[in-house]
Design a protein around this motif. Structure first.
Motif, PDB file in Angstrom:
ATOM      1  N   HIS A 198       0.014 -78.063  31.564  1.00 14.25           N
ATOM      2  CA  HIS A 198      -0.130 -77.846  33.002  1.00 14.25           C
ATOM      3  C   HIS A 198      -0.933 -76.581  33.278  1.00 14.25           C
ATOM      4  CE1 HIS A 198       3.142 -80.711  34.701  1.00 14.25           C
ATOM      5  NE2 HIS A 198       2.505 -81.250  33.676  1.00 14.25           N
ATOM      6  N   ALA A 199      -0.811 -75.573  32.417  1.00 15.72           N
ATOM      7  CA  ALA A 199      -1.632 -74.363  32.551  1.00 15.72           C
ATOM      8  C   ALA A 199      -3.109 -74.701  32.332  1.00 15.72           C
ATOM      9  CB  ALA A 199      -1.168 -73.294  31.577  1.00 15.72           C
ATOM     10  N   ASN A 200      -3.414 -75.554  31.344  1.00 14.85           N
ATOM     11  CA  ASN A 200      -4.801 -75.984  31.108  1.00 14.85           C
ATOM     12  C   ASN A 200      -5.348 -76.764  32.288  1.00 14.85           C
ATOM     13  OD1 ASN A 200      -4.001 -76.628  27.674  1.00 14.85           O
ATOM     14  ND2 ASN A 200      -5.086 -74.858  28.465  1.00 14.85           N
ATOM     15  N   PHE A 201      -4.515 -77.648  32.848  1.00 15.02           N
ATOM     16  CA  PHE A 201      -4.942 -78.397  34.028  1.00 15.02           C
ATOM     17  C   PHE A 201      -5.282 -77.452  35.166  1.00 15.02           C
ATOM     18  CE2 PHE A 201      -3.017 -82.379  32.331  1.00 15.02           C
ATOM     19  CZ  PHE A 201      -4.070 -83.233  32.599  1.00 15.02           C
TER      20      PHE A 201
ATOM     21  N   GLU B 167       6.145 -78.584  38.143  1.00 13.83           N
ATOM     22  CA  GLU B 167       7.386 -77.818  38.092  1.00 13.83           C
ATOM     23  C   GLU B 167       7.340 -76.808  36.951  1.00 13.83           C
ATOM     24  OE1 GLU B 167      10.387 -80.890  37.988  1.00 13.83           O
ATOM     25  OE2 GLU B 167      10.349 -81.064  40.181  1.00 13.83           O
ATOM     26  N   GLN B 168       6.556 -77.106  35.903  1.00 15.09           N
ATOM     27  CA  GLN B 168       6.442 -76.211  34.746  1.00 15.09           C
ATOM     28  C   GLN B 168       5.721 -74.914  35.096  1.00 15.09           C
ATOM     29  OE1 GLN B 168       4.399 -78.335  31.637  1.00 15.09           O
ATOM     30  NE2 GLN B 168       5.853 -80.028  31.678  1.00 15.09           N
ATOM     31  N   GLU B 169       4.621 -75.032  35.843  1.00 20.09           N
ATOM     32  CA  GLU B 169       3.776 -73.870  36.137  1.00 20.09           C
ATOM     33  C   GLU B 169       3.835 -73.439  37.609  1.00 20.09           C
ATOM     34  OE1 GLU B 169       2.055 -71.994  33.932  1.00 20.09           O
ATOM     35  OE2 GLU B 169       2.819 -73.229  32.283  1.00 20.09           O
ATOM     36  N   HIS B 170       4.588 -74.154  38.416  1.00 21.50           N
ATOM     37  CA  HIS B 170       4.844 -73.781  39.814  1.00 21.50           C
ATOM     38  C   HIS B 170       3.574 -73.719  40.669  1.00 21.50           C
ATOM     39  CE1 HIS B 170       8.838 -73.029  38.346  1.00 21.50           C
ATOM     40  NE2 HIS B 170       8.340 -72.210  37.435  1.00 21.50           N
ATOM     41  N   TYR B 171       2.843 -74.835  40.678  1.00 17.95           N
ATOM     42  CA  TYR B 171       1.687 -74.964  41.559  1.00 17.95           C
ATOM     43  C   TYR B 171       1.575 -76.399  42.047  1.00 17.95           C
ATOM     44  CZ  TYR B 171      -0.908 -77.018  37.597  1.00 17.95           C
ATOM     45  OH  TYR B 171      -1.321 -77.807  36.553  1.00 17.95           O
ATOM     46  N   ALA B 172       0.794 -76.567  43.103  1.00 18.55           N
ATOM     47  CA  ALA B 172       0.518 -77.896  43.652  1.00 18.55           C
ATOM     48  C   ALA B 172      -0.980 -78.055  43.814  1.00 18.55           C
ATOM     49  CB  ALA B 172       1.225 -78.079  44.996  1.00 18.55           C
ATOM     50  N   GLY B 173      -1.404 -79.312  43.939  1.00 20.01           N
ATOM     51  CA  GLY B 173      -2.816 -79.607  44.151  1.00 20.01           C
ATOM     52  C   GLY B 173      -2.968 -80.869  44.971  1.00 20.01           C
ATOM     53  N   ILE B 174      -4.149 -81.033  45.550  1.00 22.13           N
ATOM     54  CA  ILE B 174      -4.465 -82.245  46.300  1.00 22.13           C
ATOM     55  C   ILE B 174      -5.687 -82.908  45.691  1.00 22.13           C
ATOM     56  CG2 ILE B 174      -3.324 -81.617  48.440  1.00 22.13           C
ATOM     57  CD1 ILE B 174      -5.899 -80.592  49.553  1.00 22.13           C
TER      58      ILE B 174
END
Length: 135
Positions: free
Chosen positions: A115-118, A22-29
């Protein structure tokens, strides 16, 4: 780490985990693989990831766009970085792989990645190595 998550691995044709920032507005699988001799993406496994990516809208957990795929593996073979790039080129979604051992290092790390680093790590199209993270 503060991600919204859902375990989807028990559902047919789904990766093991969906995450959303929610912080950086992305999703991943995230898909987990356990191979004693090291993991290498077979043709069928590349196709499975393509299916996961193409059907993401069917199991997404919010409106954040899919930005990465990641394999969590026990060990990996030398060919994996090339294979990750192939999946990324095929799907238009970047990916990575990380050992379960390095996931534990991330969890135990005193300094947690943002979350940006991730996002930067998980879209590298290569194996993530966390040996240089502070313990």
């Amino acid at each position: 780490f503060g991600f919204k998550t859902r375990h989807t691995g028990r559902e047919a044709l789904r990766p093991d985990i969906v995450v959303s920032s929610e912080q950086e507005h992305y999703a991943g699988i995230i898909d987990n693989k356990a191979y004693n001799e090291g993991y290498s993406l077979t043709h069928s496994q590349r196709n499975a990831m393509r299916t996961y990516i193409e059907t993401f809208d069917d199991y997404r957990i919010d409106e954040n766009p899919l930005e990465f795929f990641c394999y969590v593996v026990s060990e990996y073979k030398e060919t994996i970085n090339h294979q990750l790039r192939q999946v990324a080129e095929l799907t238009g979604v970047s990916g990575s792989a990380i050992t379960a051992r390095d996931v534990v290092r991330l969890v135990r790390s005193k300094v947690k990645p943002s979350h940006a680093n991730f996002l930067e790590m998980f879209t590298s199209n290569r194996v993530i190595e966390t040996l240089n993270l502070p313990a």
